[in-house]
Design an enzyme around this catalytic site. Structure first.
Site, PDB file in Angstrom:
ATOM      1  N   CYS A 150     -13.236  18.989  -2.172  1.00 59.47           N
ATOM      2  CA  CYS A 150     -14.321  19.251  -1.214  1.00 59.47           C
ATOM      3  C   CYS A 150     -13.835  19.742   0.146  1.00 59.47           C
ATOM      4  CB  CYS A 150     -15.173  17.998  -1.063  1.00 59.47           C
ATOM      5  SG  CYS A 150     -15.995  17.550  -2.599  1.00 59.47           S
TER       6      CYS A 150
HETATM    7  N1  LIG Z   1     -15.205  15.561  -6.567  1.00 59.41           N
HETATM    8  C1  LIG Z   1     -16.098  15.283  -5.644  1.00 59.41           C
HETATM    9  O1  LIG Z   1     -15.982  14.280  -4.963  1.00 59.41           O
HETATM   10  C2  LIG Z   1     -17.291  16.174  -5.393  1.00 59.41           C
HETATM   11  C3  LIG Z   1     -18.320  15.689  -4.610  1.00 59.41           C
HETATM   12  C4  LIG Z   1     -19.427  16.474  -4.385  1.00 59.41           C
HETATM   13  C5  LIG Z   1     -19.497  17.750  -4.929  1.00 59.41           C
HETATM   14  N2  LIG Z   1     -18.468  18.226  -5.679  1.00 59.41           N
HETATM   15  C6  LIG Z   1     -18.623  19.560  -6.233  1.00 59.41           C
HETATM   16  O2  LIG Z   1     -18.987  19.460  -7.596  1.00 59.41           O
HETATM   17  C7  LIG Z   1     -18.400  20.515  -8.352  1.00 59.41           C
HETATM   18  C8  LIG Z   1     -17.531  19.943  -9.461  1.00 59.41           C
HETATM   19  O3  LIG Z   1     -16.507  19.158  -8.886  1.00 59.41           O
HETATM   20  P1  LIG Z   1     -15.683  18.103  -9.719  1.00 59.41           P
HETATM   21  O4  LIG Z   1     -14.902  17.304  -8.713  1.00 59.41           O
HETATM   22  O5  LIG Z   1     -16.560  17.379 -10.668  1.00 59.41           O
HETATM   23  O6  LIG Z   1     -14.701  19.075 -10.502  1.00 59.41           O
HETATM   24  P2  LIG Z   1     -13.822  18.718 -11.799  1.00 59.41           P
HETATM   25  O7  LIG Z   1     -12.746  19.744 -11.854  1.00 59.41           O
HETATM   26  O8  LIG Z   1     -13.461  17.263 -11.808  1.00 59.41           O
HETATM   27  O9  LIG Z   1     -14.810  18.950 -13.006  1.00 59.41           O
HETATM   28  C9  LIG Z   1     -15.323  20.197 -13.339  1.00 59.41           C
HETATM   29  C10 LIG Z   1     -15.263  20.346 -14.857  1.00 59.41           C
HETATM   30  O10 LIG Z   1     -15.882  21.562 -15.200  1.00 59.41           O
HETATM   31  C11 LIG Z   1     -15.199  22.065 -16.325  1.00 59.41           C
HETATM   32  N3  LIG Z   1     -15.529  23.473 -16.516  1.00 59.41           N
HETATM   33  C12 LIG Z   1     -14.939  24.585 -16.017  1.00 59.41           C
HETATM   34  N4  LIG Z   1     -15.560  25.687 -16.449  1.00 59.41           N
HETATM   35  C13 LIG Z   1     -16.576  25.280 -17.237  1.00 59.41           C
HETATM   36  C14 LIG Z   1     -17.579  25.958 -17.968  1.00 59.41           C
HETATM   37  N5  LIG Z   1     -17.675  27.289 -17.950  1.00 59.41           N
HETATM   38  N6  LIG Z   1     -18.436  25.224 -18.687  1.00 59.41           N
HETATM   39  C15 LIG Z   1     -18.350  23.882 -18.719  1.00 59.41           C
HETATM   40  N7  LIG Z   1     -17.417  23.174 -18.039  1.00 59.41           N
HETATM   41  C16 LIG Z   1     -16.546  23.870 -17.307  1.00 59.41           C
HETATM   42  C17 LIG Z   1     -13.753  21.779 -16.036  1.00 59.41           C
HETATM   43  O11 LIG Z   1     -12.980  21.795 -17.230  1.00 59.41           O
HETATM   44  C18 LIG Z   1     -13.847  20.384 -15.404  1.00 59.41           C
HETATM   45  O12 LIG Z   1     -13.685  19.350 -16.355  1.00 59.41           O
HETATM   46  C19 LIG Z   1     -17.637  21.363  -7.349  1.00 59.41           C
HETATM   47  O13 LIG Z   1     -18.473  22.391  -6.903  1.00 59.41           O
HETATM   48  C20 LIG Z   1     -17.370  20.394  -6.219  1.00 59.41           C
HETATM   49  O14 LIG Z   1     -17.210  21.053  -4.980  1.00 59.41           O
HETATM   50  C21 LIG Z   1     -17.383  17.454  -5.942  1.00 59.41           C
END
Ligand SMILES: NC(=O)c1ccc[n+]([C@@H]2O[C@H](COP(=O)([O-])OP(=O)(O)OC[C@H]3O[C@@H](n4cnc5c(N)ncnc54)[C@H](O)[C@@H]3O)[C@@H](O)[C@H]2O)c1
Length: 418
Positions: free
Chosen positions: A258
């Protein structure tokens, strides 16, 4: 309802488990076969989801983890929780686009698609909407579309998916109503926002606020050290003000998916749309990106006082994750500290009980346990993430020299606090 959640990471998995727990029929879809293999076997790699909770929803038949695109068919609700990283400093929406295209291929009249990934204002309307409309259906007429940012704070014992108020928005009133109705089944409180762009910006304001304030306190910490003032005493004193001040504390820099990324989505958009720079973000990036170098400088000074060089020293880093009590090492400043110390010829060893090697690919590191033997054998120990799982009495008792970037220990002859 039949719910598909595309992306089973820190955001998607907790939402999927919760949606299954409240009775939805949930498919957790992800392209990562390692992750889906772990989930299908009942192994969670996200701290906030215990293996027991995961197994309970698997056993109930309400949750299924899958890499098969065909399993995304016939959804009522689809939520996109895929990564939104930077590529060469610009937003990389390729994951959002790929998952949207898959959902478009299964789109049915009456379905609702919700983007949760953090992104710049305009993405839902300008990127996701046209891709979904390639299905031949019209957004806001045949299907519903909205944006609902995730605010999850991994490792936070108080605030979780359920009790953190959830911003909901839609491209029109009916879409907002559908998005709100879905989240009302999974969270305690929803906050309706009249436009998807305002909801997208709200998330970026929240993270830019943190990023800028962390940079501010990091710069103050560096200045205070040079002035010979204990910054922690000053922060504690300032915290006594009951209004108009919010406590932030210094550290080795920012990490995770983030703070190092989201503000740059906003500055990219500002530059692109208005042709001007977003100076606060540039400055905050500059300061926070510098912090690993500063940690190394302080370590060099500490070793120097003991007439040792970094080259040839054995350095034990405590915490690879960017944040306390989580195993998330993405963009972690600790990774940069490892690189810098290795370049200088140090023997670097890392202890982090939370980091799962298979998920974070930390395979080129020497991962060890922070036991008495390791602590004694290190010329210096650097505390980077103050996980509760570390034994701080043992660290204080056994280490010859500790640099504490989180003030978890008390400063003394062998302990220096940043
Ligand atoms: N981690 C946090 O604390 C947090 C908090 C708020 C918002 N976010 C936002 O949420 C979003 C996801 O973050 P995250 O931390 O969960 O990421 P992450 O990397 O932990 O998880 C994302 C998942 O999506 C999968 N992925 C990639 N391409 C894909 C596709 N085409 N179809 C299906 N799955 C696919 C990846 O393999 C991965 O497992 C980002 O935009 C991030 O900025 C994250």
């Amino acid at each position: 309802m039949r719910v598909v959640i595309a992306g089973q990471g820190y955001v998607g998995l907790p939402l999927a488990v919760r949606a299954a727990e409240v009775g939805h029929d949930v498919v957790g879809y992800d392209v990562d076969t390692v992750r889906i293999g772990l989930l299908a076997a009942g192994e969670s790699y996200v701290e906030d989801i215990t293996a027991e909770r995961l197994r309970a929803v698997l056993d109930s038949g309400r949750y299924r983890a899958s890499t098969d695109p065909a399993d995304c068919a016939e959804y009522d609700i689809a939520v996109i929780t895929v990564p939104t990283p930077l590529r060469d400093g610009a937003p990389d929406l390729s994951y959002v686009e790929a998952s949207t295209e898959l959902l478009a291929s299964h789109l049915r009249p009456g379905a609702t698609v919700i983007l949760e990934s953090t992104t710049y204002p305009g993405t839902t309307d300008e990127v996701v909407r046209p891709l979904l409309e390639k299905s031949g259906l019209t957004a806001g007429v045949d299907f519903h579309l909205g944006f609902s940012p995730e605010r999850i704070d991994p490792g936070n014992p108080t605030w979780n998916v359920v009790n953190t108020p959830k911003i909901v928005s839609g491209i029109n009133e009916e879409s907002l109503a559908r998005v709100k109705a879905f989240y009302e089944t999974v969270v305690d409180t929803t906050v309706s926002v009249p436009s998807t762009r305002a909801a997208e910006l709200a998330k970026l304001i929240e993270n830019t606020f943190r990023h800028v304030n962390i940079a501010l306190v990091n710069e103050i910490a560096m200045i205070s050290h040079d002035l010979g003032i204990d910054v922690w005493q000053a922060i504690d004193a300032a915290t006594s003000k009951p209004f108009g001040f919010m406590r932030f504390t210094p550290g080795p820099g920012v990490g995770g998916h983030c703070l190092p990324i989201d503000p740059s989505y906003l500055s990219w958009r500002v530059q692109r749309a208005l042709g001007q720079s977003f100076r606060f973000v540039d400055l905050a990036n500059d300061i926070n990106n510098h912090m690993p170098d500063y940690v190394v400088r302080r370590l060099i000074e500490a070793l120097n006082r003991r007439r040792r060089s970094v080259a040839g020293s054995r350095i034990l880093l405590l915490g690879l994750a960017y944040k306390k009590n989580t195993g998330d090492a993405r963009e972690s400043p600790a990774v940069r500290v490892v690189q810098l110390l290795r370049q200088m010829g140090a023997e670097v060893r890392v202890a982090d009980p939370h980091v799962v090697e298979a998920v974070h690919g930390a395979s080129d590191l020497t991962m060890v346990k922070a036991d008495a033997e390791e602590l004694r054998a290190a010329d210096a120990v650097v505390l980077l993430a103050d996980h509760d799982a570390f034994d701080y009495d043992l660290i204080a008792a056994e280490s010859r020299c500790v640099l504490d970037t989180r003030r978890r220990l008390t400063a003394g002859p062998t302990v220096e606090v940043i």
